[in-house]
Design a protein around this motif. Structure first.
Motif, PDB file in Angstrom:
ATOM      1  N   LYS A  18      14.695   7.902   0.640  1.00  0.00           N
ATOM      2  CA  LYS A  18      15.904   8.545   0.720  1.00  0.00           C
ATOM      3  C   LYS A  18      15.943  10.068   0.872  1.00  0.00           C
ATOM      4  CE  LYS A  18      17.717   5.236  -2.941  1.00  0.00           C
ATOM      5  NZ  LYS A  18      17.764   5.187  -4.188  1.00  0.00           N
ATOM      6  N   PRO A  19      16.833  10.466   1.585  1.00  0.00           N
ATOM      7  CA  PRO A  19      16.644  11.988   1.881  1.00  0.00           C
ATOM      8  C   PRO A  19      16.608  12.890   0.602  1.00  0.00           C
ATOM      9  CG  PRO A  19      18.629  11.083   3.016  1.00  0.00           C
ATOM     10  CD  PRO A  19      18.097  10.061   1.998  1.00  0.00           C
ATOM     11  N   GLY A  20      15.470  13.769   0.703  1.00  0.00           N
ATOM     12  CA  GLY A  20      15.114  14.610  -0.657  1.00  0.00           C
ATOM     13  C   GLY A  20      14.426  14.187  -1.462  1.00  0.00           C
ATOM     14  N   GLU A  21      13.767  12.684  -1.497  1.00  0.00           N
ATOM     15  CA  GLU A  21      13.194  12.399  -2.445  1.00  0.00           C
ATOM     16  C   GLU A  21      11.737  11.601  -2.089  1.00  0.00           C
ATOM     17  OE1 GLU A  21      15.632   9.245  -4.374  1.00  0.00           O
ATOM     18  OE2 GLU A  21      17.003  10.635  -5.282  1.00  0.00           O
ATOM     19  N   TYR A  22      11.192  12.533  -1.301  1.00  0.00           N
ATOM     20  CA  TYR A  22      10.038  12.319  -0.432  1.00  0.00           C
ATOM     21  C   TYR A  22       8.741  11.969  -1.465  1.00  0.00           C
ATOM     22  CZ  TYR A  22       5.563  11.949   1.936  1.00  0.00           C
ATOM     23  OH  TYR A  22       4.319  11.498   2.641  1.00  0.00           O
ATOM     24  N   GLU A  23       8.576  13.016  -2.248  1.00  0.00           N
ATOM     25  CA  GLU A  23       7.304  12.815  -3.269  1.00  0.00           C
ATOM     26  C   GLU A  23       7.722  11.553  -4.191  1.00  0.00           C
ATOM     27  OE1 GLU A  23       4.586  14.501  -3.609  1.00  0.00           O
ATOM     28  OE2 GLU A  23       5.270  15.432  -1.665  1.00  0.00           O
ATOM     29  N   ARG A  28       5.828   5.974  -5.544  1.00  0.00           N
ATOM     30  CA  ARG A  28       6.441   4.585  -5.516  1.00  0.00           C
ATOM     31  C   ARG A  28       6.013   3.680  -4.643  1.00  0.00           C
ATOM     32  NH1 ARG A  28      12.710   5.250  -6.976  1.00  0.00           N
ATOM     33  NH2 ARG A  28      12.507   5.833  -9.138  1.00  0.00           N
ATOM     34  N   MET A  29       5.707   4.177  -3.355  1.00  0.00           N
ATOM     35  CA  MET A  29       5.149   3.340  -2.391  1.00  0.00           C
ATOM     36  C   MET A  29       3.550   3.197  -2.614  1.00  0.00           C
ATOM     37  SD  MET A  29       6.672   1.652   0.117  1.00  0.00           S
ATOM     38  CE  MET A  29       6.357   1.386   1.820  1.00  0.00           C
ATOM     39  N   GLU A  30       2.924   4.030  -3.039  1.00  0.00           N
ATOM     40  CA  GLU A  30       1.588   4.039  -3.442  1.00  0.00           C
ATOM     41  C   GLU A  30       1.362   2.936  -4.407  1.00  0.00           C
ATOM     42  OE1 GLU A  30      -2.097   6.598  -5.262  1.00  0.00           O
ATOM     43  OE2 GLU A  30      -0.291   7.537  -4.532  1.00  0.00           O
ATOM     44  N   GLN A  31       2.138   3.073  -5.454  1.00  0.00           N
ATOM     45  CA  GLN A  31       2.115   1.993  -6.645  1.00  0.00           C
ATOM     46  C   GLN A  31       2.421   0.692  -6.041  1.00  0.00           C
ATOM     47  OE1 GLN A  31       0.908   2.331  -9.722  1.00  0.00           O
ATOM     48  NE2 GLN A  31       0.414   4.289  -8.824  1.00  0.00           N
ATOM     49  N   LYS A  79      -0.850  -4.785   8.511  1.00  0.00           N
ATOM     50  CA  LYS A  79      -0.028  -5.184   7.250  1.00  0.00           C
ATOM     51  C   LYS A  79       0.342  -3.727   6.538  1.00  0.00           C
ATOM     52  CE  LYS A  79      -0.004  -7.997   3.247  1.00  0.00           C
ATOM     53  NZ  LYS A  79      -0.671  -8.975   2.387  1.00  0.00           N
ATOM     54  N   ALA A  80      -0.580  -2.870   6.586  1.00  0.00           N
ATOM     55  CA  ALA A  80      -0.353  -1.600   5.791  1.00  0.00           C
ATOM     56  C   ALA A  80       0.799  -0.793   6.642  1.00  0.00           C
ATOM     57  CB  ALA A  80      -1.760  -1.033   5.874  1.00  0.00           C
ATOM     58  N   ARG A  81       0.652  -0.754   8.131  1.00  0.00           N
ATOM     59  CA  ARG A  81       1.544  -0.239   8.827  1.00  0.00           C
ATOM     60  C   ARG A  81       3.003  -0.626   8.676  1.00  0.00           C
ATOM     61  NH1 ARG A  81      -0.563   0.313  14.359  1.00  0.00           N
ATOM     62  NH2 ARG A  81      -1.436   2.022  13.503  1.00  0.00           N
ATOM     63  N   SER A  82       3.138  -2.130   8.605  1.00  0.00           N
ATOM     64  CA  SER A  82       4.311  -2.654   8.435  1.00  0.00           C
ATOM     65  C   SER A  82       4.912  -2.284   7.122  1.00  0.00           C
ATOM     66  CB  SER A  82       4.252  -4.169   8.750  1.00  0.00           C
ATOM     67  OG  SER A  82       3.708  -4.516   9.765  1.00  0.00           O
ATOM     68  N   THR A  83       4.054  -2.408   6.006  1.00  0.00           N
ATOM     69  CA  THR A  83       4.881  -2.293   4.597  1.00  0.00           C
ATOM     70  C   THR A  83       5.153  -0.900   4.467  1.00  0.00           C
ATOM     71  OG1 THR A  83       2.912  -3.730   3.806  1.00  0.00           O
ATOM     72  CG2 THR A  83       4.019  -2.268   2.214  1.00  0.00           C
ATOM     73  N   LEU A  84       4.612   0.295   5.189  1.00  0.00           N
ATOM     74  CA  LEU A  84       5.118   1.611   5.121  1.00  0.00           C
ATOM     75  C   LEU A  84       6.102   1.717   5.950  1.00  0.00           C
ATOM     76  CD1 LEU A  84       1.749   3.726   5.646  1.00  0.00           C
ATOM     77  CD2 LEU A  84       3.036   3.532   3.495  1.00  0.00           C
ATOM     78  N   LEU A  85       6.339   1.132   7.126  1.00  0.00           N
ATOM     79  CA  LEU A  85       7.736   1.273   7.804  1.00  0.00           C
ATOM     80  C   LEU A  85       8.767   0.644   7.146  1.00  0.00           C
ATOM     81  CD1 LEU A  85       6.080   0.684  11.498  1.00  0.00           C
ATOM     82  CD2 LEU A  85       7.015   2.841  10.442  1.00  0.00           C
ATOM     83  N   MET A  86       8.744  -0.533   6.532  1.00  0.00           N
ATOM     84  CA  MET A  86       9.532  -1.229   5.623  1.00  0.00           C
ATOM     85  C   MET A  86      10.297  -0.298   4.499  1.00  0.00           C
ATOM     86  SD  MET A  86       8.206  -5.004   5.340  1.00  0.00           S
ATOM     87  CE  MET A  86       8.166  -5.112   3.506  1.00  0.00           C
ATOM     88  N   GLY A  87       9.527   0.656   4.200  1.00  0.00           N
ATOM     89  CA  GLY A  87      10.214   1.634   3.224  1.00  0.00           C
ATOM     90  C   GLY A  87      10.971   2.790   3.714  1.00  0.00           C
ATOM     91  N   ASN A  88      11.266   2.953   5.123  1.00  0.00           N
ATOM     92  CA  ASN A  88      11.689   3.716   5.825  1.00  0.00           C
ATOM     93  C   ASN A  88      13.157   3.132   6.266  1.00  0.00           C
ATOM     94  OD1 ASN A  88       9.785   5.970   5.725  1.00  0.00           O
ATOM     95  ND2 ASN A  88       9.051   5.047   7.691  1.00  0.00           N
ATOM     96  N   PRO A  89      14.472   3.845   6.088  1.00  0.00           N
ATOM     97  CA  PRO A  89      15.392   3.279   6.345  1.00  0.00           C
ATOM     98  C   PRO A  89      15.840   3.363   7.792  1.00  0.00           C
ATOM     99  CG  PRO A  89      15.839   5.590   5.392  1.00  0.00           C
ATOM    100  CD  PRO A  89      14.327   4.991   5.394  1.00  0.00           C
TER     101      PRO A  89
END
Length: 89
Positions: A18-23, A28-31, A79-89
């Motif tokens: 979400k905008p402004g909530e990168y950290e 959360r994404m790491e976990q 799989k790692a790339r796909s998982t990271l991209l799923m978290g982007n709106p």
């Protein structure tokens, strides 16, 4: 739905950026990635094995993976790339 299954459903959702909530999203994404498959996190942290190249007549070409280990490494990277991209709106 009991408490354990509710926890599993909540844990299986990919955290959305979400905008402004990168950290917060980053943590959360790491976990999330470590929870679903720790070897994915190792690929993100350490990178994957470099592609195997061969020079033939002065032209460098990438050789497709042939061993089971090379194929598994390529799948983990995808799989790692796909998982990271799923978290982007």
């Amino acid at each position: 739905m009991d408490q354990d299954s509710a926890h599993i459903v909540a844990a299986s959702k990919v955290p959305m950026l979400k905008p402004g909530e990168y950290e917060l999203w980053r943590m959360r994404m790491e976990q999330y990635i470590q929870m679903i498959d720790y070897s994915l996190w190792e690929v993100i942290e350490n990178g994957n094995a470099p592609p195997i190249t061969k020079v033939v007549k002065g032209v460098e070409t990438i050789i497709a993976p042939t061993t089971a280990k090379e194929k598994a490494q390529r799948r983990l990277k995808l799989k790692a790339r796909s998982t990271l991209l799923m978290g982007n709106p």
